[in-house]
Design a protein around this motif. Structure first.
Motif, PDB file in Angstrom:
ATOM      1  N   CYS A 108      21.144  -0.025  -2.189  1.00  0.00           N
ATOM      2  CA  CYS A 108      22.267  -0.175  -3.105  1.00  0.00           C
ATOM      3  C   CYS A 108      22.032  -1.388  -4.000  1.00  0.00           C
ATOM      4  N   GLY A 109      22.511  -1.305  -5.231  1.00  0.00           N
ATOM      5  CA  GLY A 109      22.369  -2.412  -6.163  1.00  0.00           C
ATOM      6  C   GLY A 109      21.948  -1.903  -7.520  1.00  0.00           C
ATOM      7  N   GLY A 110      21.371  -2.817  -8.315  1.00  0.00           N
ATOM      8  CA  GLY A 110      20.946  -2.463  -9.665  1.00  0.00           C
ATOM      9  C   GLY A 110      21.988  -2.848 -10.687  1.00  0.00           C
ATOM     10  N   ALA A 111      21.611  -2.704 -11.976  1.00  0.00           N
ATOM     11  CA  ALA A 111      22.510  -3.037 -13.100  1.00  0.00           C
ATOM     12  C   ALA A 111      23.014  -4.470 -12.991  1.00  0.00           C
ATOM     13  N   GLY A 112      22.091  -5.408 -12.717  1.00  0.00           N
ATOM     14  CA  GLY A 112      22.467  -6.810 -12.617  1.00  0.00           C
ATOM     15  C   GLY A 112      22.920  -7.237 -11.237  1.00  0.00           C
ATOM     16  N   LEU A 113      23.045  -6.304 -10.295  1.00  0.00           N
ATOM     17  CA  LEU A 113      23.476  -6.646  -8.942  1.00  0.00           C
ATOM     18  C   LEU A 113      22.262  -6.819  -8.034  1.00  0.00           C
ATOM     19  N   GLU A 114      22.479  -7.523  -6.964  1.00  0.00           N
ATOM     20  CA  GLU A 114      21.412  -7.741  -5.989  1.00  0.00           C
ATOM     21  C   GLU A 114      21.149  -6.446  -5.211  1.00  0.00           C
ATOM     22  N   PHE A 115      19.856  -6.171  -4.972  1.00  0.00           N
ATOM     23  CA  PHE A 115      19.476  -4.994  -4.184  1.00  0.00           C
ATOM     24  C   PHE A 115      19.625  -5.316  -2.699  1.00  0.00           C
ATOM     25  N   ARG A 116      20.216  -4.383  -1.981  1.00  0.00           N
ATOM     26  CA  ARG A 116      20.357  -4.531  -0.533  1.00  0.00           C
ATOM     27  C   ARG A 116      20.012  -3.204   0.147  1.00  0.00           C
ATOM     28  N   ALA A 117      19.304  -3.309   1.283  1.00  0.00           N
ATOM     29  CA  ALA A 117      18.912  -2.135   2.057  1.00  0.00           C
ATOM     30  C   ALA A 117      19.833  -2.003   3.265  1.00  0.00           C
ATOM     31  N   HIS A 118      20.404  -0.808   3.446  1.00  0.00           N
ATOM     32  CA  HIS A 118      21.325  -0.560   4.557  1.00  0.00           C
ATOM     33  C   HIS A 118      20.736   0.529   5.449  1.00  0.00           C
ATOM     34  N   HIS A 119      20.598   0.227   6.722  1.00  0.00           N
ATOM     35  CA  HIS A 119      20.064   1.188   7.672  1.00  0.00           C
ATOM     36  C   HIS A 119      21.126   2.240   7.992  1.00  0.00           C
ATOM     37  N   LEU A 120      20.740   3.506   7.957  1.00  0.00           N
ATOM     38  CA  LEU A 120      21.670   4.609   8.197  1.00  0.00           C
ATOM     39  C   LEU A 120      21.572   5.051   9.657  1.00  0.00           C
ATOM     40  N   ASN A 121      22.742   5.192  10.284  1.00  0.00           N
ATOM     41  CA  ASN A 121      22.770   5.709  11.655  1.00  0.00           C
ATOM     42  C   ASN A 121      22.592   7.220  11.641  1.00  0.00           C
ATOM     43  N   ASN A 122      22.099   7.735  12.740  1.00  0.00           N
ATOM     44  CA  ASN A 122      21.892   9.180  12.859  1.00  0.00           C
ATOM     45  C   ASN A 122      23.216   9.879  13.179  1.00  0.00           C
TER      46      ASN A 122
ATOM     47  N   THR B 222       0.855  -1.194   0.000  1.00  0.00           N
ATOM     48  CA  THR B 222       0.000   0.000   0.000  1.00  0.00           C
ATOM     49  C   THR B 222       0.892   1.245   0.000  1.00  0.00           C
ATOM     50  N   PRO B 223       0.700   2.167  -0.926  1.00  0.00           N
ATOM     51  CA  PRO B 223       1.587   3.338  -1.008  1.00  0.00           C
ATOM     52  C   PRO B 223       1.584   4.148   0.293  1.00  0.00           C
ATOM     53  N   VAL B 224       2.795   4.504   0.751  1.00  0.00           N
ATOM     54  CA  VAL B 224       2.981   5.314   1.949  1.00  0.00           C
ATOM     55  C   VAL B 224       3.947   6.441   1.595  1.00  0.00           C
ATOM     56  N   PRO B 225       3.627   7.679   1.907  1.00  0.00           N
ATOM     57  CA  PRO B 225       4.564   8.780   1.609  1.00  0.00           C
ATOM     58  C   PRO B 225       5.905   8.557   2.319  1.00  0.00           C
ATOM     59  N   GLY B 226       7.004   8.831   1.614  1.00  0.00           N
ATOM     60  CA  GLY B 226       8.339   8.670   2.178  1.00  0.00           C
ATOM     61  C   GLY B 226       8.907   7.280   2.042  1.00  0.00           C
ATOM     62  N   MET B 227       8.135   6.341   1.479  1.00  0.00           N
ATOM     63  CA  MET B 227       8.606   4.973   1.282  1.00  0.00           C
ATOM     64  C   MET B 227       8.901   4.758  -0.191  1.00  0.00           C
ATOM     65  N   SER B 228       9.858   3.864  -0.480  1.00  0.00           N
ATOM     66  CA  SER B 228      10.236   3.553  -1.857  1.00  0.00           C
ATOM     67  C   SER B 228      10.668   2.093  -1.933  1.00  0.00           C
ATOM     68  N   CYS B 229      10.754   1.598  -3.167  1.00  0.00           N
ATOM     69  CA  CYS B 229      11.119   0.192  -3.390  1.00  0.00           C
ATOM     70  C   CYS B 229      12.635   0.027  -3.394  1.00  0.00           C
ATOM     71  N   CYS B 230      13.068  -1.087  -2.840  1.00  0.00           N
ATOM     72  CA  CYS B 230      14.468  -1.517  -2.916  1.00  0.00           C
ATOM     73  C   CYS B 230      14.434  -3.002  -3.214  1.00  0.00           C
ATOM     74  N   GLY B 231      14.481  -3.325  -4.500  1.00  0.00           N
ATOM     75  CA  GLY B 231      14.257  -4.717  -4.868  1.00  0.00           C
ATOM     76  C   GLY B 231      12.817  -5.079  -4.586  1.00  0.00           C
ATOM     77  N   GLU B 232      12.631  -6.082  -3.750  1.00  0.00           N
ATOM     78  CA  GLU B 232      11.290  -6.485  -3.353  1.00  0.00           C
ATOM     79  C   GLU B 232      10.904  -5.915  -1.989  1.00  0.00           C
TER      80      GLU B 232
ATOM     81  N   GLU C 247      15.636   6.816   6.174  1.00  0.00           N
ATOM     82  CA  GLU C 247      16.418   6.071   7.152  1.00  0.00           C
ATOM     83  C   GLU C 247      17.226   4.935   6.537  1.00  0.00           C
ATOM     84  N   THR C 248      16.981   4.642   5.274  1.00  0.00           N
ATOM     85  CA  THR C 248      17.600   3.475   4.642  1.00  0.00           C
ATOM     86  C   THR C 248      18.178   3.873   3.304  1.00  0.00           C
ATOM     87  N   LEU C 249      19.344   3.295   2.974  1.00  0.00           N
ATOM     88  CA  LEU C 249      19.995   3.518   1.683  1.00  0.00           C
ATOM     89  C   LEU C 249      19.927   2.215   0.900  1.00  0.00           C
TER      90      LEU C 249
END
Length: 543
Positions: A518-532, A497-507, A514-516
């Protein structure tokens, strides 16, 4: 004098009567003279009985044959008598009666209207008083005005209501009443009335587009004369209601039909008053692959022959043109055991070939003397060419097509589909089905689960089957709403369900602040939590 003719009295205005006469036919003497007498018979507009009522007055004496009697009372009845004199005596003619014209009306009639049905209106009105009309009613004229035109209806003085028939449904009518008092018209205030919704007119037969063997799309246009607000459309198949649509939709997709079957399709248009069906549009669904095919019965006749028997398919889904018996040679059990022993699963073998030899499957060969077809080595021959795993003779390479390890003569509107060389007419597509060792040719521009279909027809292929594509999308082999966020693709995606401020990272559906990802162009997508913290991060590959 004898032979007096009747008087002629003409009303000129509300205070002027013109009186004329003819000489007597037998004067009976010289010196003919005329004397005109007048008396007031009725004065309806007088508030009190007039003093000169029924009193004769001499209004003219002389030899002329006419008299202009002016200064009279409005809408008053007068009587005239002519006396004709000669030297002997006089004689009188018959009394003539006439009335002055009515005056300008002070107040018209009041009218009211009531809608009786979708084609008629009942109109009522009041009779104006003598004082309001300054006279008596001579006639009524009812004006009926609409966008369709103007209609005038005339009624006698004693009529006070009328039913106006033969009107158009769902139409605004403006009604006015004119009262005529013999001299002047008085027009009432305008009354507006709207007829009720009626039966739609001009309903055209629908247009039917065949999508596949079990689905058609029905398209229709609005009726020429809706006669009201359209509430809904209905689609009938063989006199059975199969679907409804709102008052703005112009098409409807019908599924669950039988292949190669004739259907009578109608569109029904409904208003508040009634529903009307169109004429029939007859359509035949296209053929489909035969269904409910039972396995053949095999009877072993000997070491090198068997007998096959089969029954007709339970669902022919078209005209049966014939049967094809296909056989697949399986390896002997002993040979398969030896091969599995020599090449255990999970092991690889190393093959080295000296130059200028090359590798063909699991063997070395000389390109100048040999040819590799698939993974099989053959001795080179100029009269032969590779076709899959086979090395077959060919007469003219430019006129031959290799398909399914066989050479076929090039034919127009044919193409290799799977392992079969089949005819594919323009506007159709061939869809192979390797699991069932068959192909399906039909109308469309794409394949779904081995079946042809058309993207332009609004269908959606998802999970190997067709669905209604209206405001829908395929995500993870599931049909979801177009408004959902699909992370991934049609085969492996996940819907959120669409939520403002949210986006897709792979599946995954992540918080972008809060999350970065990384991936794409044939690479696996991975979500990395960012520290404050104040450190700036960036992606390098999937890390």
């Amino acid at each position: 004098p004898q032979g007096l003719g009747p008087l002629s009295v003409v009303a000129v205005s509300e205070s002027f009567l013109a009186v004329s006469w003819q000489p007597p036919s037998r004067p009976n003497g010289p010196n003919i003279r005329f004397e005109l007498l007048r008396r007031k018979a009725q004065e309806p507009l007088a508030s009190h009985p007039p003093e000169d009522l029924n009193l004769w007055y001499n209004v003219y004496a002389g030899a002329k044959l006419f008299h202009q009697d002016k200064g009279l009372s409005r809408f008053t009845q007068y009587q005239y008598k002519l006396l004709v004199h000669n030297d002997v005596g006089y004689s009188s003619g018959e009394i003539a009666t006439a009335s002055t014209l009515a005056g300008v009306p002070r107040r018209p009639s009041s009218i009211s209207s009531l809608t009786v049905s979708h084609t008629s209106i009942l109109v009522n009105w009041t009779t104006p008083t003598l004082e309001d009309l300054q006279g008596e009613v001579v006639s009524y004229t009812l004006w009926v005005n609409s966008s369709q035109g103007i209609q005038a209806l005339t009624f006698d003085p004693e009529v006070t209501s009328a039913l106006v028939p033969d009107l158009q449904p769902s139409t605004v009518y403006n009604l006015t009443l004119q009262v005529f008092n013999g001299a002047h018209n008085a027009t009432s205030a305008q009354v507006t009335c709207t007829t009720e919704d009626g039966e739609p007119e001009g309903v055209f037969p629908p247009e039917v587009v065949t999508l596949n063997s079990t689905t058609v799309r029905v398209l229709w246009a609005e009726p020429l004369v809706p006669n009201g607000a359209i509430t809904q459309y209905g689609v009938y198949v063989d006199d059975q209601l199969r679907g409804t649509a709102g008052n703005t939709t112009g098409s409807l997709e019908l599924g669950d039909l039988l292949p190669f079957t004739v259907y009578d399709i109608q569109v029904e248009v409904c208003t508040v008053y009634a529903c009307v069906r169109s004429n029939v549009t007859r359509v035949t669904t296209v053929e489909d692959l035969p269904g409910d095919i039972t396995a053949p019965h095999i009877q072993v006749l000997g070491s090198r022959s068997v007998r096959l028997e089969w029954s007709s398919p339970g669902q022919p889904n078209g005209i049966l043109l014939g049967y094809d018996v296909r056989r697949r040679a399986l390896r002997q059990c002993e040979e398969l055991r030896v091969q599995l022993t020599l090449r255990p699963t999970g092991r690889c073998s190393l093959l080295r070939c000296p130059k200028p030899q090359r590798i063909c499957g699991s063997a070395c060969y000389h390109p100048q003397e040999q040819v590799c077809c698939g993974e099989t080595v053959y001795t080179r021959d100029s009269w032969l060419q590779c076709c899959g795993e086979r090395y077959v003779p060919v007469r003219n390479a430019s006129e031959s097509v290799c398909c399914g390890d066989q050479l076929f003569q090039t034919q127009p509107q044919h193409q290799c589909c799977g392992r079969y060389y089949v005819r594919v007419p323009p506007g159709e597509v061939c869809c192979p089905n390797p699991e069932q060792m068959r192909v399906s040719v039909g109308l469309g521009d794409a394949c779904c689960g081995g079946n042809p279909f058309s993207w332009a027809a609004g269908q959606l292929c998802c999970g190997g089957s067709l669905h209604d594509g209206y405001q829908a999308q395929c995500c993870g082999a599931q049909v979801v709403s177009q408004g959902q966020a699909c992370c991934g693709d049609a085969q492996t995606g996940t819907a959120y369900t669409p939520v403002p401020g949210m986006s897709c990272c792979g599946e995954l559906y992540i918080n972008s602040s809060e999350t970065l990802c990384c991936g794409g162009a044939g690479l696996e997508f991975r979500a990395h939590h960012l520290n404050n913290d104040t450190v700036t991060w960036k992606c390098c590959g999937s890390e």
